[in-house]
Design an enzyme around this catalytic site. Sequence first.
Site, mmCIF file in Angstrom:
data_model
loop_
_atom_site.group_PDB
_atom_site.id
_atom_site.type_symbol
_atom_site.label_atom_id
_atom_site.label_comp_id
_atom_site.label_asym_id
_atom_site.label_seq_id
_atom_site.Cartn_x
_atom_site.Cartn_y
_atom_site.Cartn_z
ATOM 1 N N GLY A 40 0.816 6.019 0.415
ATOM 2 C CA GLY A 40 0.091 7.037 1.235
ATOM 3 C C GLY A 40 -0.469 6.934 2.565
ATOM 4 O O GLY A 40 -1.312 7.720 2.819
ATOM 5 N N SER A 41 0.291 6.033 3.197
ATOM 6 C CA SER A 41 -0.015 5.850 4.712
ATOM 7 C C SER A 41 -1.306 5.339 4.865
ATOM 8 O O SER A 41 -2.120 5.224 5.961
ATOM 9 C CB SER A 41 -0.057 7.460 5.585
ATOM 10 O OG SER A 41 1.437 7.380 5.385
ATOM 11 N N ARG A 42 -1.924 4.611 3.787
ATOM 12 C CA ARG A 42 -3.413 4.124 3.990
ATOM 13 C C ARG A 42 -3.162 2.753 4.806
ATOM 14 O O ARG A 42 -2.412 1.774 4.843
ATOM 15 C CB ARG A 42 -3.774 3.356 2.719
ATOM 16 C CG ARG A 42 -4.296 4.617 1.554
ATOM 17 C CD ARG A 42 -4.703 3.769 0.362
ATOM 18 N NE ARG A 42 -4.928 4.798 -0.812
ATOM 19 C CZ ARG A 42 -6.036 5.328 -1.227
ATOM 20 N NH1 ARG A 42 -7.077 4.972 -0.693
ATOM 21 N NH2 ARG A 42 -6.360 6.212 -2.191
ATOM 22 N N GLY A 43 -4.243 2.601 5.718
ATOM 23 C CA GLY A 43 -4.187 1.761 6.877
ATOM 24 C C GLY A 43 -2.986 1.630 7.750
ATOM 25 O O GLY A 43 -2.830 0.587 8.561
ATOM 26 N N GLY A 55 0.840 -1.266 0.093
ATOM 27 C CA GLY A 55 -0.054 -0.090 -0.044
ATOM 28 C C GLY A 55 1.061 1.135 -0.117
ATOM 29 O O GLY A 55 2.126 1.101 0.236
ATOM 30 N N ARG A 110 10.369 4.855 -6.574
ATOM 31 C CA ARG A 110 9.981 5.949 -7.561
ATOM 32 C C ARG A 110 9.711 7.384 -7.247
ATOM 33 O O ARG A 110 10.011 7.672 -5.998
ATOM 34 C CB ARG A 110 8.266 5.367 -8.102
ATOM 35 C CG ARG A 110 7.186 4.957 -6.715
ATOM 36 C CD ARG A 110 6.900 6.052 -6.006
ATOM 37 N NE ARG A 110 6.145 5.740 -4.952
ATOM 38 C CZ ARG A 110 5.746 6.592 -3.774
ATOM 39 N NH1 ARG A 110 6.187 7.752 -3.772
ATOM 40 N NH2 ARG A 110 5.102 6.118 -2.864
#
Length: 414
Positions: free
Chosen positions: A157-160, A155, A286
């Site tokens: 974007g710091s999701r979860g 994952g 990236r």
Amino acid sequence: MAKRALILIEGHRSMGLLFVQAAQRLGLHPILLSANPAQYGYLAAEGIEAIRVDTDNPDTLILECSRLRTIYHIAGITGALDSVYATVGKLCQYFNLPGPKPKSIGGCCDKFAQRQLLAQAGVPIPAYRLAANATDVESSVAEIGLPAILKPAVGTGSRGVKLCRNVDELAEHTTYLLGRKHIHPPYLMGESSPRMLVEECVQGPHYSAEVMGSEVIGIAAIDWGEPPHFVLRGCSYPALLTDNEHRAIVDASLSCLRALDLGWGPTNIEFVWTKRGPVVIEVNPRLAGTPTPQLIQLAYGIDLVTEHLRLVIGEEWNLRRMHSHAAAARFLVAEGDGTLDWIRGYCRAAAIPGVAEVKLYVEPKSPILRNGDFRDCIGHVFASSPSAAQTEAIVQCAADMIRWSITPFPVIGD
């Protein structure tokens, strides 16, 4: 003579327009391949050619790129999202174009595999365990201790990602991740079943190194705001480090590249500075998203997006610093769920000398739903000046000028 085209695999919420504009400056015709082109509003505004295609299927992408090659001269293929970057590498290999190594990208995007490779190379990282269910999480925490970080193994974007300070928070977040409630939109980046990482909570200031090839371009100080979530509040270049601290982060960055077989194109590496020096939190193979490219350009005059695209199309990049300023970002973060009634002061903030950009992500009457990640940000302010102290004062003053009001959603049953 056929037009020179740059194929972009999917767009990007904050960086997509920068890629398109950089391609056009280089004399390229950008073409976006996306499963849902309509989600990128800048395409219509810029009149960019977009083709709907299943970007999760490399064979379908090869067929579409082969078709486009009968019309255009394809100068390069790239993308800004983790979820497509390994596929980008495969396409570049297939069409004999410059690009990242697919196996290396895949090893990075799987955070457990990344941890294993870094550990084998002796790179300092937090203690970690892989968990597939609640029992695994409990046994992992028994070894690592609380507080601990619990996050998905795949994952962005710091999701979860959440700091769990006690067993109740741990159980609640485990249920949340196993229910895949953090995944929106519902792409799983190859995950067939939920996997989680339980990690040691490493204490200390946070930094981020931006690398192009094997050269560290800049090191930023990062402010993630208040736990338990990781929502970016601020970022500033250059980080105020001693010579020894700077050297240690550069050395650790290069160790990461060797351990993960990287070194082509951009890499973003996150650190925490501890008593034992820099500890690597994450390696992203990236170009980092907003605010990194914008702040690097303000601070040093290096256009990372354009120079990355030069590499993609086989040209030599220029990473020489044009100047040395201080640059900083402040993010406007919603403090609660509800409806945004109004937001004011951004025009006055944008007029402050030294402010480079003020941007709002939402409009009045929009619903605000906090997720504990990058989606909680409702806008940003960028600033630069010759000194770090002056830049800090400018960006803080501008951010303080912007005010908003959010009316909480009505509670069902009231």
